[in-house]
Design an enzyme around this catalytic site. Structure first.
Site, PDB file in Angstrom:
ATOM      1  N   PRO A  11       0.738  -1.253  -0.040  1.00 53.96           N
ATOM      2  CA  PRO A  11      -0.090  -0.097  -0.071  1.00 53.96           C
ATOM      3  C   PRO A  11       0.914   1.159  -0.216  1.00 53.96           C
ATOM      4  O   PRO A  11       1.717   1.600   0.756  1.00 53.96           O
ATOM      5  CB  PRO A  11      -0.982   0.118   1.204  1.00 53.96           C
ATOM      6  N   ASN A  12       0.292   2.063  -0.773  1.00 53.12           N
ATOM      7  CA  ASN A  12       0.887   3.669  -0.922  1.00 53.12           C
ATOM      8  C   ASN A  12       2.132   3.679  -1.673  1.00 53.12           C
ATOM      9  O   ASN A  12       2.638   4.889  -1.937  1.00 53.12           O
ATOM     10  CB  ASN A  12       1.002   4.194   0.407  1.00 53.12           C
ATOM     11  N   ARG A  19       4.957  11.092  -2.311  1.00 53.08           N
ATOM     12  CA  ARG A  19       4.376  11.041  -0.891  1.00 53.08           C
ATOM     13  C   ARG A  19       5.556  11.471   0.098  1.00 53.08           C
ATOM     14  O   ARG A  19       6.638  10.515  -0.167  1.00 53.08           O
ATOM     15  CB  ARG A  19       4.142   9.498  -1.032  1.00 53.08           C
ATOM     16  N   TYR A  24      10.734   9.493   1.853  1.00 54.54           N
ATOM     17  CA  TYR A  24      11.046   8.469   1.156  1.00 54.54           C
ATOM     18  C   TYR A  24      11.547   8.994  -0.522  1.00 54.54           C
ATOM     19  O   TYR A  24      12.041   8.365  -1.000  1.00 54.54           O
ATOM     20  CB  TYR A  24       9.745   7.940   0.459  1.00 54.54           C
ATOM     21  N   ASN A  75       8.397  -5.109  -0.397  1.00 61.70           N
ATOM     22  CA  ASN A  75       7.892  -4.230   0.786  1.00 61.70           C
ATOM     23  C   ASN A  75       6.646  -4.047   1.044  1.00 61.70           C
ATOM     24  O   ASN A  75       5.892  -3.588   0.129  1.00 61.70           O
ATOM     25  CB  ASN A  75       8.605  -2.889  -0.042  1.00 61.70           C
ATOM     26  N   ALA A  78       2.863  -0.304   5.295  1.00 61.74           N
ATOM     27  CA  ALA A  78       2.316  -0.482   6.472  1.00 61.74           C
ATOM     28  C   ALA A  78       1.653  -1.875   6.874  1.00 61.74           C
ATOM     29  O   ALA A  78       1.756  -2.212   8.221  1.00 61.74           O
ATOM     30  CB  ALA A  78       1.304   0.561   6.628  1.00 61.74           C
ATOM     31  N   HIS A  81       3.371  -3.815   9.606  1.00 65.02           N
ATOM     32  CA  HIS A  81       3.517  -3.900  11.001  1.00 65.02           C
ATOM     33  C   HIS A  81       2.098  -4.437  11.625  1.00 65.02           C
ATOM     34  O   HIS A  81       2.241  -4.411  12.778  1.00 65.02           O
ATOM     35  CB  HIS A  81       3.333  -2.254  11.309  1.00 65.02           C
ATOM     36  N   GLU A  99      12.202  -9.065   2.947  1.00 64.71           N
ATOM     37  CA  GLU A  99      11.643  -7.998   3.277  1.00 64.71           C
ATOM     38  C   GLU A  99      12.405  -6.753   3.176  1.00 64.71           C
ATOM     39  O   GLU A  99      13.415  -6.665   3.799  1.00 64.71           O
ATOM     40  CB  GLU A  99      10.870  -8.029   4.602  1.00 64.71           C
ATOM     41  N   HIS A 101      12.685  -2.308   2.845  1.00 65.22           N
ATOM     42  CA  HIS A 101      12.112  -0.938   3.451  1.00 65.22           C
ATOM     43  C   HIS A 101      12.998   0.090   2.832  1.00 65.22           C
ATOM     44  O   HIS A 101      14.162   0.011   3.041  1.00 65.22           O
ATOM     45  CB  HIS A 101      11.688  -0.804   4.827  1.00 65.22           C
ATOM     46  N   LEU A 102      12.481   1.248   2.292  1.00 67.19           N
ATOM     47  CA  LEU A 102      13.158   2.447   1.870  1.00 67.19           C
ATOM     48  C   LEU A 102      13.798   3.014   2.974  1.00 67.19           C
ATOM     49  O   LEU A 102      14.798   3.320   3.161  1.00 67.19           O
ATOM     50  CB  LEU A 102      12.137   3.304   1.064  1.00 67.19           C
ATOM     51  N   ARG A 108      12.381   5.242  13.095  1.00 67.45           N
ATOM     52  CA  ARG A 108      11.056   6.126  12.930  1.00 67.45           C
ATOM     53  C   ARG A 108      10.095   6.047  14.048  1.00 67.45           C
ATOM     54  O   ARG A 108      10.374   5.645  15.326  1.00 67.45           O
ATOM     55  CB  ARG A 108      10.308   5.724  11.454  1.00 67.45           C
ATOM     56  N   ARG A 112       6.177   1.491  13.853  1.00 63.06           N
ATOM     57  CA  ARG A 112       7.029   1.076  12.577  1.00 63.06           C
ATOM     58  C   ARG A 112       8.203  -0.058  12.780  1.00 63.06           C
ATOM     59  O   ARG A 112       8.633  -0.652  11.865  1.00 63.06           O
ATOM     60  CB  ARG A 112       7.634   2.342  11.864  1.00 63.06           C
TER      61      ARG A 112
HETATM   62  C1  DQA Z   1       7.798   1.498   4.337  1.00 63.77           C
HETATM   63  C2  DQA Z   1       7.906   1.786   5.652  1.00 63.77           C
HETATM   64  C3  DQA Z   1       6.535   1.398   6.385  1.00 63.77           C
HETATM   65  O1  DQA Z   1       6.312   2.056   7.683  1.00 63.77           O
HETATM   66  C4  DQA Z   1       5.442   2.446   5.643  1.00 63.77           C
HETATM   67  O2  DQA Z   1       4.260   2.446   6.159  1.00 63.77           O
HETATM   68  C5  DQA Z   1       5.544   2.358   4.370  1.00 63.77           C
HETATM   69  C6  DQA Z   1       6.917   2.414   3.574  1.00 63.77           C
HETATM   70  C7  DQA Z   1       9.472   1.628   3.729  1.00 63.77           C
HETATM   71  O3  DQA Z   1       9.598   1.540   2.639  1.00 63.77           O
HETATM   72  O4  DQA Z   1      10.192   2.515   4.433  1.00 63.77           O
HETATM   73  O5  DQA Z   1       4.726   2.444   3.360  1.00 63.77           O
HETATM   74  O6  DQA Z   1       7.612   0.129   4.066  1.00 63.77           O
END
Ligand code: DQA
Length: 148
Positions: A11-12, A19, A24, A75, A78, A81, A99, A101-102, A108, A112
């Protein structure tokens, strides 16, 4: 060895580029994917991509592609979590999942810092921006015994 790797974004992550650029950066998801392909082509890896904002679609994709690809770099956004369903999907397949993450999720907000998915994965890479995906790719290749 010819290795097939699926990169899943949750998501997102389709909103990368605009964003929360302070967290990011301004690189879009398309640019991240182009970067990954450019690094992967040097190592003979076949990379495909999937992005969805919907938990069930991601779970379906894990089930659908697990027997087809050698490894998955994911990735989960959210979902990382709180999604026990995605964690169970990862645990339900033999395909190794890395897994990524950026951002550095350990540095953070408190919520998270914890990943419910990571225990079902072969490992986690966090905090290196687009490079996290390339490192994830290398880790995935190592997990399946591919690469140099
Ligand atoms: C993320 C970190 C997550 O906490 C967040 O909800 C994201 C991006 C990252 O790539 O840093 O959507 O997965």
């Amino acid at each position: 060895m010819f290795v097939r790797i699926l990169v899943i974004n949750g998501p997102n992550l389709n909103m990368l580029g605009t964003r929360e650029t302070d967290v990011y950066g301004s690189v879009t998801l398309d640019e991240v994917e182009t970067f990954v392909v450019s690094r992967a082509s040097a190592t003979g890896v076949d990379v495909t991509f999937f992005q969805s904002n919907h938990e069930g679609e991601i779970i379906d994709e894990v089930h659908r592609r697990a027997g087809v690809v050698d490894a998955i770099v994911m990735n989960p956004g959210a979902l990382t979590h709180y999604s026990y369903a995605l964690r169970d999907a990862v645990a339900s397949v033999d395909t190794p999942v890395v897994e990524v993450h950026l951002s550095n999720i350990a540095a953070r907000e408190e919520f998270r810092a914890h990943s419910v998915i990571a225990p079902a994965c072969v490992g986690q890479i966090s905090g290196f921006g687009a490079l996290s995906y390339v490192l994830g790719l290398e880790a995935a290749m190592a997990a399946v015994g591919g690469g140099e």
